[in-house]
Design a protein around this motif. Structure first.
Motif, PDB file in Angstrom:
ATOM      1  N   TYR A   1       0.837  -1.203   0.000  1.00  9.58           N
ATOM      2  CA  TYR A   1       0.000   0.000   0.000  1.00  9.58           C
ATOM      3  C   TYR A   1       0.877   1.260   0.000  1.00  9.58           C
ATOM      4  CZ  TYR A   1      -3.629   3.323   1.423  1.00  9.58           C
ATOM      5  OH  TYR A   1      -4.485   4.385   1.484  1.00  9.58           O
ATOM      6  N   ARG A   2       1.870   1.266   0.875  1.00 14.98           N
ATOM      7  CA  ARG A   2       2.776   2.419   0.956  1.00 14.98           C
ATOM      8  C   ARG A   2       3.507   2.627  -0.368  1.00 14.98           C
ATOM      9  NH1 ARG A   2       7.497   3.536   0.712  1.00 14.98           N
ATOM     10  NH2 ARG A   2       8.240   1.389   0.731  1.00 14.98           N
ATOM     11  N   SER A   3       3.951   1.540  -0.967  1.00 17.62           N
ATOM     12  CA  SER A   3       4.646   1.616  -2.250  1.00 17.62           C
ATOM     13  C   SER A   3       3.742   2.177  -3.342  1.00 17.62           C
ATOM     14  CB  SER A   3       5.150   0.227  -2.665  1.00 17.62           C
ATOM     15  OG  SER A   3       6.090  -0.260  -1.744  1.00 17.62           O
ATOM     16  N   LEU A   4       2.497   1.750  -3.346  1.00 25.20           N
ATOM     17  CA  LEU A   4       1.537   2.242  -4.345  1.00 25.20           C
ATOM     18  C   LEU A   4       1.213   3.719  -4.120  1.00 25.20           C
ATOM     19  CD1 LEU A   4      -0.802  -0.878  -4.426  1.00 25.20           C
ATOM     20  CD2 LEU A   4       0.755  -0.140  -6.253  1.00 25.20           C
ATOM     21  N   VAL A   5       1.148   4.135  -2.873  1.00 25.26           N
ATOM     22  CA  VAL A   5       0.948   5.554  -2.558  1.00 25.26           C
ATOM     23  C   VAL A   5       2.138   6.361  -3.066  1.00 25.26           C
ATOM     24  CG1 VAL A   5       0.835   7.251  -0.676  1.00 25.26           C
ATOM     25  CG2 VAL A   5      -0.614   5.206  -0.602  1.00 25.26           C
ATOM     26  N   ASP A   6       3.340   5.876  -2.794  1.00 23.74           N
ATOM     27  CA  ASP A   6       4.558   6.569  -3.240  1.00 23.74           C
ATOM     28  C   ASP A   6       4.608   6.722  -4.750  1.00 23.74           C
ATOM     29  OD1 ASP A   6       5.375   6.794  -0.617  1.00 23.74           O
ATOM     30  OD2 ASP A   6       6.943   5.259  -0.761  1.00 23.74           O
ATOM     31  N   LYS A   7       4.060   5.751  -5.476  1.00 24.58           N
ATOM     32  CA  LYS A   7       4.044   5.799  -6.945  1.00 24.58           C
ATOM     33  C   LYS A   7       2.867   6.631  -7.470  1.00 24.58           C
ATOM     34  CE  LYS A   7       6.781   2.211  -8.745  1.00 24.58           C
ATOM     35  NZ  LYS A   7       7.634   3.088  -9.476  1.00 24.58           N
ATOM     36  N   GLY A   8       2.016   7.117  -6.575  1.00 31.72           N
ATOM     37  CA  GLY A   8       0.864   7.907  -6.990  1.00 31.72           C
ATOM     38  C   GLY A   8      -0.298   7.080  -7.516  1.00 31.72           C
ATOM     39  N   LEU A   9      -0.280   5.784  -7.246  1.00 35.81           N
ATOM     40  CA  LEU A   9      -1.337   4.901  -7.734  1.00 35.81           C
ATOM     41  C   LEU A   9      -2.496   4.757  -6.761  1.00 35.81           C
ATOM     42  CD1 LEU A   9       0.959   2.179  -9.300  1.00 35.81           C
ATOM     43  CD2 LEU A   9      -0.352   3.931 -10.501  1.00 35.81           C
ATOM     44  N   VAL A  10      -2.276   5.154  -5.533  1.00 39.10           N
ATOM     45  CA  VAL A  10      -3.322   5.151  -4.510  1.00 39.10           C
ATOM     46  C   VAL A  10      -3.389   6.540  -3.928  1.00 39.10           C
ATOM     47  CG1 VAL A  10      -4.030   4.250  -2.249  1.00 39.10           C
ATOM     48  CG2 VAL A  10      -3.038   2.703  -3.936  1.00 39.10           C
ATOM     49  N   LYS A  11      -4.569   7.088  -3.951  1.00 41.77           N
ATOM     50  CA  LYS A  11      -4.785   8.426  -3.394  1.00 41.77           C
ATOM     51  C   LYS A  11      -5.157   8.305  -1.930  1.00 41.77           C
ATOM     52  CE  LYS A  11      -4.286  10.197  -7.470  1.00 41.77           C
ATOM     53  NZ  LYS A  11      -2.942  10.089  -7.931  1.00 41.77           N
ATOM     54  N   THR A  12      -4.538   9.137  -1.111  1.00 41.56           N
ATOM     55  CA  THR A  12      -4.880   9.151   0.314  1.00 41.56           C
ATOM     56  C   THR A  12      -5.537  10.482   0.637  1.00 41.56           C
ATOM     57  OG1 THR A  12      -2.688  10.012   0.869  1.00 41.56           O
ATOM     58  CG2 THR A  12      -2.963   7.627   0.935  1.00 41.56           C
ATOM     59  N   LYS A  13      -6.334  10.462   1.685  1.00 38.62           N
ATOM     60  CA  LYS A  13      -6.986  11.693   2.126  1.00 38.62           C
ATOM     61  C   LYS A  13      -5.981  12.557   2.853  1.00 38.62           C
ATOM     62  CE  LYS A  13     -11.483   9.602   2.453  1.00 38.62           C
ATOM     63  NZ  LYS A  13     -12.410   8.900   3.294  1.00 38.62           N
ATOM     64  N   LYS A  14      -5.930  13.793   2.495  1.00 39.66           N
ATOM     65  CA  LYS A  14      -5.018  14.738   3.184  1.00 39.66           C
ATOM     66  C   LYS A  14      -5.596  15.048   4.545  1.00 39.66           C
ATOM     67  CE  LYS A  14      -2.431  15.703  -0.503  1.00 39.66           C
ATOM     68  NZ  LYS A  14      -1.616  14.588  -0.878  1.00 39.66           N
ATOM     69  N   LYS A  15      -4.702  15.078   5.521  1.00 42.01           N
ATOM     70  CA  LYS A  15      -5.157  15.400   6.893  1.00 42.01           C
ATOM     71  C   LYS A  15      -4.896  16.830   7.199  1.00 42.01           C
ATOM     72  CE  LYS A  15      -4.771  10.815   8.696  1.00 42.01           C
ATOM     73  NZ  LYS A  15      -4.269   9.930   9.678  1.00 42.01           N
TER      74      LYS A  15
END
Length: 112
Positions: free
Chosen positions: A98-112
């Motif tokens: 999951y972290r790797s996919l976030v780093d690649k921009g493939l998973v969007k996370t909610k900004k806090k």
């Protein structure tokens, strides 16, 4: 949250029904489905067989490492040797993916 994300991303994949971080990952197909969702051109999911556990784990882990830069935290032989995968090991690997996919921009996370 992570279990729900896995369920959502693998919905509709044959032989995959994620209920936990242990037995649901036993055939290796849940790993393959999750990775295939993000890298559909990396391999043909429809040719995979749940009975070929070693091949499924090897394909999933190698593809995740190559395409997502996911650290190889799980060993194919360890996964095959276990009758039921260790939930802490699977959870840790999925967190890293999951972290790797976030780093690649493939998973969007909610900004806090």
């Amino acid at each position: 949250m992570l279990l729900e994300w896995c369920r959502a991303k693998t919905r509709g994949y044959e032989y995959v029904d994620i209920q936990n971080f242990s037995s649901s990952w036993n055939s290796g197909l849940a790993f393959c489905a999750l990775i295939h969702k993000f890298f559909p051109d990396a391999f043909d999911y429809t040719t995979l067989d749940p009975a070929n556990r070693r091949e499924n784990f090897a394909l999933a882990f190698a593809t995740a490492e190559q395409h997502a830069d996911c650290a190889p935290l799980l060993e194919v032989e360890d996964m095959v040797r276990m009758r039921v995968p260790d939930s802490k090991c699977v959870y840790t690997y999925i967190q890293e993916l999951y972290r790797s996919l976030v780093d690649k921009g493939l998973v969007k996370t909610k900004k806090k």
